[in-house]
Scaffold this active site. Structure first.
Site, mmCIF file in Angstrom:
data_model
loop_
_atom_site.group_PDB
_atom_site.id
_atom_site.type_symbol
_atom_site.label_atom_id
_atom_site.label_comp_id
_atom_site.label_asym_id
_atom_site.label_seq_id
_atom_site.Cartn_x
_atom_site.Cartn_y
_atom_site.Cartn_z
ATOM 1 C CB CYS B 10 -0.942 0.003 1.187
ATOM 2 S SG CYS B 10 -0.102 -0.198 2.765
ATOM 3 C CB CYS B 13 3.822 -0.410 2.742
ATOM 4 S SG CYS B 13 2.259 -1.036 3.360
#
Lengths: 322, 78
Positions: B10, B13
């Site tokens: 994502c 991250c």
């Protein structure tokens, strides 16, 4: 005070006559935009601080080896306070299942978490009042409770991807945050949400304001009023693909209620917008089979439609009785 | 020093991985930074909300992007 500010801006500074369609629309737009953004900023921050105390790991421990019913209720309630983003849905699902939690209890959480979210709550509170916001929370929790129980009863464990059962979750100490870290988390969280929704809020309130000022009083009554027996079903089916516009749809719905849309139809519509989200289904596909996604969406859709009719029925009788 | 950034890909991250790498570069610390995307490996650390940071096998944070200063403190063992 906000109303006075909006009045001053529209009627004095922009010199638009009160009572005109343009004046009424603009006044509504400024007042609601300022109010909603104030509410969003303050409440999301407070909610995020509360959420920092309920990481999914804690939800997992609290749910422990809870069985059906009690587990479903607790999971539905924890879904309100545990922070949830669809990108964490997979580890969360695996973590719950691995700890031995029944599938139905896990689903109670997965329904409640996105449905009862702070953005929808703030929009409802700001535009409809706290009583409707509370009614929404209660309905969301009941939806999650019943939805989870039904999924549990259907014994769908075989529709979970096999690898999920093979994963072993490591044991470790919980990371305890300092207050400073909680506030930083809350600040980032608030910024993140505002960045994601601000445009939808403005567009939503803008469209709502146009409806408020220009649409004839009985325009909704003709199409989605109490006279149309299919209104709830149609509203829910339209709402399903509208995810991520929850912030934008509520102001429009509020304006439609002002033009005669029954409350049950409106609630069902809003609930369907947030509860069934395409991105979340795509992510859940990594852990459950397509058939289970279909069953999940089917159950939620039917339940929301039922809720819509129930509220319309109750409120009509309430009004007749009064 | 062994640093793992846990995340399934994502946006958050990726941001966290950048932060960690720049903190390592700034402090000129001898450390390996690995991005762990395999869900089974992420779960082995007991992390249920991504992104997470693991330093020498210890989970330092999860479900949020820690500040640059926080990351530096961990790297310096504070």
């Amino acid at each position: 005070m906000l109303q006075a500010l909006a009045d001053l801006l529209v009627y004095r500074l922009l010199v638009i006559h009160p009572g005109t369609e343009l004046g009424s629309s603009l006044d509504f737009f400024f007042y609601d935009t300022v109010k909603i953004f104030l509410l969003l900023t303050v409440i999301i921050f407070v909610v995020a601080v509360i959420r920092s105390f309920f990481p999914p790991e804690r939800a997992r421990r609290l749910l422990g080896n809870k069985r059906e019913y009690v587990g479903n209720l607790l999971a539905s309630l924890l879904g309100i306070v545990t922070p949830f983003c669809s990108c964490s849905a997979v580890p969360l699902f695996i973590g719950f299942i691995e700890s031995g939690l029944p599938l139905g209890v896990t689903f109670s959480f997965l329904i409640s978490s996105p449905t009862v979210n702070e953005v929808a709550l703030i929009m409802l509170w700001g535009l409809f009042g706290w009583d409707i916001a509370l009614l929404y929370v209660a309905t969301g929790v009941i939806l999650a409770f019943i939805g989870g129980i039904v999924i549990g009863k259907l014994k769908l464990e075989h529709l979970v991807e096999d690898y999920v059962y093979k994963i072993k979750v490591g044991d470790r100490e919980e990371v305890v945050l300092t207050w400073r870290e909680r506030f930083e988390y809350a600040r980032d969280y608030t910024k993140d949400i505002l960045k994601r929704v601000w445009l939808f809020v403005i567009i939503g309130i803008g469209l709502g304001a146009l409806i408020h000022g220009y649409a004839p009083i009985d325009f909704i009554v003709k199409y989605a009023g109490p006279g149309n027996p299919f209104a709830v079903i149609i509203a829910v089916l339209i709402a399903i693909p509208l995810y991520s516009n929850a912030a934008g749809t509520i102001p429009i719905v509020q304006a439609l209620v002002g033009k005669g849309m029954p409350l049950g139809t409106a609630l069902a519509f809003m609930m369907a917008v947030v509860a069934i989200s395409t991105p979340e289904m795509i992510i859940l596909r990594k852990v459950i089979k397509p058939k289970m996604i279909a069953i999940f969406v089917g159950i939620i859709t039917v339940a929301i439609i039922f809720i819509g009719y129930l509220f319309n029925f109750v409120f009509v009788h309430h009004l007749l009785g009064a | 020093m062994d640093i793992e950034v846990l995340g399934t890909g994502c946006i958050k991250c990726k941001k966290l991985e950048e932060n960690v790498r720049s903190a390592v570069a700034e402090l000129r610390i001898e450390a390996s930074v690995t991005k762990v995307e395999d869900i089974a490996k992420i779960m082995e650390h007991g992390v249920m909300s991504t992104p997470g940071v693991v330093i020498d096998g210890v989970v330092k944070s999860e479900g949020r992007i820690p500040s640059q200063q926080e990351i530096k403190n961990w790297l310096q063992g504070k």
